[in-house]
Design a protein around this motif. Structure first.
Motif, PDB file in Angstrom:
ATOM      1  N   ASP A  89       1.087  -1.337   0.088  1.00  0.00           N
ATOM      2  CA  ASP A  89       0.116  -0.189  -0.357  1.00  0.00           C
ATOM      3  C   ASP A  89       0.987   1.280   0.221  1.00  0.00           C
ATOM      4  O   ASP A  89       1.285   1.669   1.196  1.00  0.00           O
ATOM      5  N   LYS A  90       1.022   2.276  -0.966  1.00  0.00           N
ATOM      6  CA  LYS A  90       1.807   3.041  -1.429  1.00  0.00           C
ATOM      7  C   LYS A  90       0.889   4.636  -0.109  1.00  0.00           C
ATOM      8  O   LYS A  90       0.194   4.778  -0.998  1.00  0.00           O
ATOM      9  N   ARG A  91       1.985   5.087   0.252  1.00  0.00           N
ATOM     10  CA  ARG A  91       0.876   6.272   0.895  1.00  0.00           C
ATOM     11  C   ARG A  91       1.833   7.154   0.871  1.00  0.00           C
ATOM     12  O   ARG A  91       3.402   7.361   2.069  1.00  0.00           O
ATOM     13  N   GLY A  92       1.816   8.426   0.279  1.00  0.00           N
ATOM     14  CA  GLY A  92       3.402   9.046   0.338  1.00  0.00           C
ATOM     15  C   GLY A  92       4.152   8.888  -0.969  1.00  0.00           C
ATOM     16  O   GLY A  92       4.411   7.987  -1.421  1.00  0.00           O
ATOM     17  N   VAL A  93       5.216   8.991   0.225  1.00  0.00           N
ATOM     18  CA  VAL A  93       6.566   7.724   0.267  1.00  0.00           C
ATOM     19  C   VAL A  93       7.095   6.557   0.141  1.00  0.00           C
ATOM     20  O   VAL A  93       7.394   6.734  -0.466  1.00  0.00           O
ATOM     21  N   TRP A  94       5.907   6.455   1.088  1.00  0.00           N
ATOM     22  CA  TRP A  94       6.584   5.594   1.705  1.00  0.00           C
ATOM     23  C   TRP A  94       5.782   4.016   1.220  1.00  0.00           C
ATOM     24  O   TRP A  94       4.216   4.395   0.909  1.00  0.00           O
ATOM     25  N   ALA A  95       5.777   2.961   1.208  1.00  0.00           N
ATOM     26  CA  ALA A  95       5.544   1.860   0.839  1.00  0.00           C
ATOM     27  C   ALA A  95       4.954   0.938   2.030  1.00  0.00           C
ATOM     28  O   ALA A  95       6.067   0.976   2.496  1.00  0.00           O
ATOM     29  N   TYR A  96       3.957  -0.160   2.748  1.00  0.00           N
ATOM     30  CA  TYR A  96       3.568  -0.904   3.647  1.00  0.00           C
ATOM     31  C   TYR A  96       3.314  -1.891   3.621  1.00  0.00           C
ATOM     32  O   TYR A  96       2.325  -2.135   2.358  1.00  0.00           O
ATOM     33  N   TYR A  97       3.615  -2.737   4.189  1.00  0.00           N
ATOM     34  CA  TYR A  97       3.277  -4.475   3.381  1.00  0.00           C
ATOM     35  C   TYR A  97       2.816  -4.654   4.904  1.00  0.00           C
ATOM     36  O   TYR A  97       3.049  -4.182   5.661  1.00  0.00           O
ATOM     37  N   ARG A  98       1.430  -5.137   4.255  1.00  0.00           N
ATOM     38  CA  ARG A  98       0.430  -6.471   5.270  1.00  0.00           C
ATOM     39  C   ARG A  98       0.874  -7.868   4.921  1.00  0.00           C
ATOM     40  O   ARG A  98       0.724  -7.881   3.553  1.00  0.00           O
ATOM     41  N   LEU A  99       0.526  -8.621   5.780  1.00  0.00           N
ATOM     42  CA  LEU A  99       0.092 -10.268   4.837  1.00  0.00           C
ATOM     43  C   LEU A  99      -0.944 -10.514   4.312  1.00  0.00           C
ATOM     44  O   LEU A  99      -2.094 -10.025   4.971  1.00  0.00           O
ATOM     45  N   VAL A 100      -0.939 -11.144   3.430  1.00  0.00           N
ATOM     46  CA  VAL A 100      -2.523 -12.388   2.674  1.00  0.00           C
ATOM     47  C   VAL A 100      -2.683 -13.294   3.767  1.00  0.00           C
ATOM     48  O   VAL A 100      -2.150 -14.238   3.236  1.00  0.00           O
ATOM     49  N   PRO A 101      -3.579 -12.566   5.610  1.00  0.00           N
ATOM     50  CA  PRO A 101      -3.721 -13.934   5.374  1.00  0.00           C
ATOM     51  C   PRO A 101      -3.860 -14.860   4.617  1.00  0.00           C
ATOM     52  O   PRO A 101      -3.749 -16.152   4.704  1.00  0.00           O
ATOM     53  N   SER A 102      -4.884 -15.018   3.309  1.00  0.00           N
ATOM     54  CA  SER A 102      -5.626 -16.041   3.025  1.00  0.00           C
ATOM     55  C   SER A 102      -4.577 -16.862   1.502  1.00  0.00           C
ATOM     56  O   SER A 102      -4.637 -17.347   1.349  1.00  0.00           O
ATOM     57  N   ALA A 103      -3.696 -15.887   1.295  1.00  0.00           N
ATOM     58  CA  ALA A 103      -2.492 -16.440   0.869  1.00  0.00           C
ATOM     59  C   ALA A 103      -2.132 -17.297   1.679  1.00  0.00           C
ATOM     60  O   ALA A 103      -1.463 -19.286   0.890  1.00  0.00           O
ATOM     61  N   ILE A 104      -1.730 -17.576   2.756  1.00  0.00           N
ATOM     62  CA  ILE A 104      -1.131 -18.264   3.743  1.00  0.00           C
ATOM     63  C   ILE A 104      -1.803 -19.292   3.726  1.00  0.00           C
ATOM     64  O   ILE A 104      -0.744 -19.853   3.646  1.00  0.00           O
ATOM     65  N   ALA A 105      -2.770 -19.462   3.906  1.00  0.00           N
ATOM     66  CA  ALA A 105      -3.463 -20.503   4.606  1.00  0.00           C
ATOM     67  C   ALA A 105      -4.006 -21.230   3.549  1.00  0.00           C
ATOM     68  O   ALA A 105      -4.380 -22.639   3.447  1.00  0.00           O
ATOM     69  N   ALA A 106      -3.898 -21.259   2.316  1.00  0.00           N
ATOM     70  CA  ALA A 106      -4.341 -21.652   0.564  1.00  0.00           C
ATOM     71  C   ALA A 106      -2.936 -21.824   0.606  1.00  0.00           C
ATOM     72  O   ALA A 106      -3.318 -23.178   0.133  1.00  0.00           O
ATOM     73  N   VAL A 107      -1.144 -21.776   1.135  1.00  0.00           N
ATOM     74  CA  VAL A 107      -0.305 -22.928   1.079  1.00  0.00           C
ATOM     75  C   VAL A 107      -0.760 -23.650   1.943  1.00  0.00           C
ATOM     76  O   VAL A 107      -0.026 -24.588   1.959  1.00  0.00           O
ATOM     77  N   ALA A 108      -1.357 -23.080   2.957  1.00  0.00           N
ATOM     78  CA  ALA A 108      -1.213 -24.506   4.388  1.00  0.00           C
ATOM     79  C   ALA A 108      -1.666 -25.567   3.448  1.00  0.00           C
ATOM     80  O   ALA A 108      -1.311 -26.953   4.081  1.00  0.00           O
ATOM     81  N   ASP A 109      -3.010 -25.003   2.965  1.00  0.00           N
ATOM     82  CA  ASP A 109      -4.270 -26.296   2.779  1.00  0.00           C
ATOM     83  C   ASP A 109      -3.852 -27.196   1.524  1.00  0.00           C
ATOM     84  O   ASP A 109      -3.513 -27.597   1.563  1.00  0.00           O
ATOM     85  N   LEU A 110      -2.691 -26.815   1.028  1.00  0.00           N
ATOM     86  CA  LEU A 110      -2.189 -27.332  -0.660  1.00  0.00           C
ATOM     87  C   LEU A 110      -1.365 -28.269   0.298  1.00  0.00           C
ATOM     88  O   LEU A 110      -1.190 -29.496  -0.356  1.00  0.00           O
ATOM     89  N   LEU A 111      -0.570 -27.681   1.513  1.00  0.00           N
ATOM     90  CA  LEU A 111       0.746 -28.788   2.086  1.00  0.00           C
ATOM     91  C   LEU A 111      -0.232 -29.614   3.189  1.00  0.00           C
ATOM     92  O   LEU A 111       0.638 -31.071   3.823  1.00  0.00           O
ATOM     93  N   THR A 112      -1.467 -29.639   3.178  1.00  0.00           N
ATOM     94  CA  THR A 112      -2.033 -30.579   4.252  1.00  0.00           C
ATOM     95  C   THR A 112      -2.756 -31.805   3.596  1.00  0.00           C
ATOM     96  O   THR A 112      -3.490 -31.691   2.930  1.00  0.00           O
ATOM     97  N   PRO A 113      -2.270 -32.731   4.490  1.00  0.00           N
ATOM     98  CA  PRO A 113      -3.581 -34.220   3.379  1.00  0.00           C
ATOM     99  C   PRO A 113      -4.325 -34.323   3.874  1.00  0.00           C
ATOM    100  O   PRO A 113      -5.151 -33.616   4.438  1.00  0.00           O
TER     101      PRO A 113
END
Length: 123
Positions: A89-113
């Motif tokens: 998220d770009k705010r003025g001259v700074w960019a802030y980063y935040r996790l995408v929980p759904s993406a991390i959960a999707a990877v966890a689900d793909l690796l869970t039998p």
């Protein structure tokens, strides 16, 4: 939050542990996401961002605790953003980063039998 970064890698819909062969393109997409995870600095970045007070951080917030230069931190953040694990998220001259929980959960689900996934959801 309006993510400015673009997601170039999306996780496949089918798990390599589902009992069905995973398609080549799906395997390549999942490997791209796992490659983004497979770096100690990137794992630390995910942890630092998640544990930040607002669960977001700028490059300047991350360079000192990580002990890496600003360009190196920016490079790792770009890889995590392109993998779809972070949003930017770009705010003025700074960019802030935040996790995408759904993406991390999707990877966890793909690796869970599948049997473990069913047990986990029934709890």
């Amino acid at each position: 939050m309006h993510g400015v970064g673009t997601v170039k890698t999306a996780t496949p819909a089918i798990s390599p542990l589902s009992g069905e062969p995973i398609k080549r393109a799906d395997a390549e997409r999942l490997a791209g996401v796992l490659k983004a995870f497979a770096d100690p600095a990137r794992l630390r970045l995910l942890s630092l961002i998640q544990s930040a007070p607002e669960q977001e951080a700028s490059v300047s917030d991350l360079t000192e605790p990580l002990g890496l230069s600003q360009p190196t931190v920016s490079h790792h953040l770009r890889i995590l953003t392109e993998a779809g694990l972070l949003e930017r998220d770009k705010r003025g001259v700074w960019a802030y980063y935040r996790l995408v929980p759904s993406a991390i959960a999707a990877v966890a689900d793909l690796l869970t039998p599948p049997r473990k996934r069913a047990t986990k959801k029934s709890r």
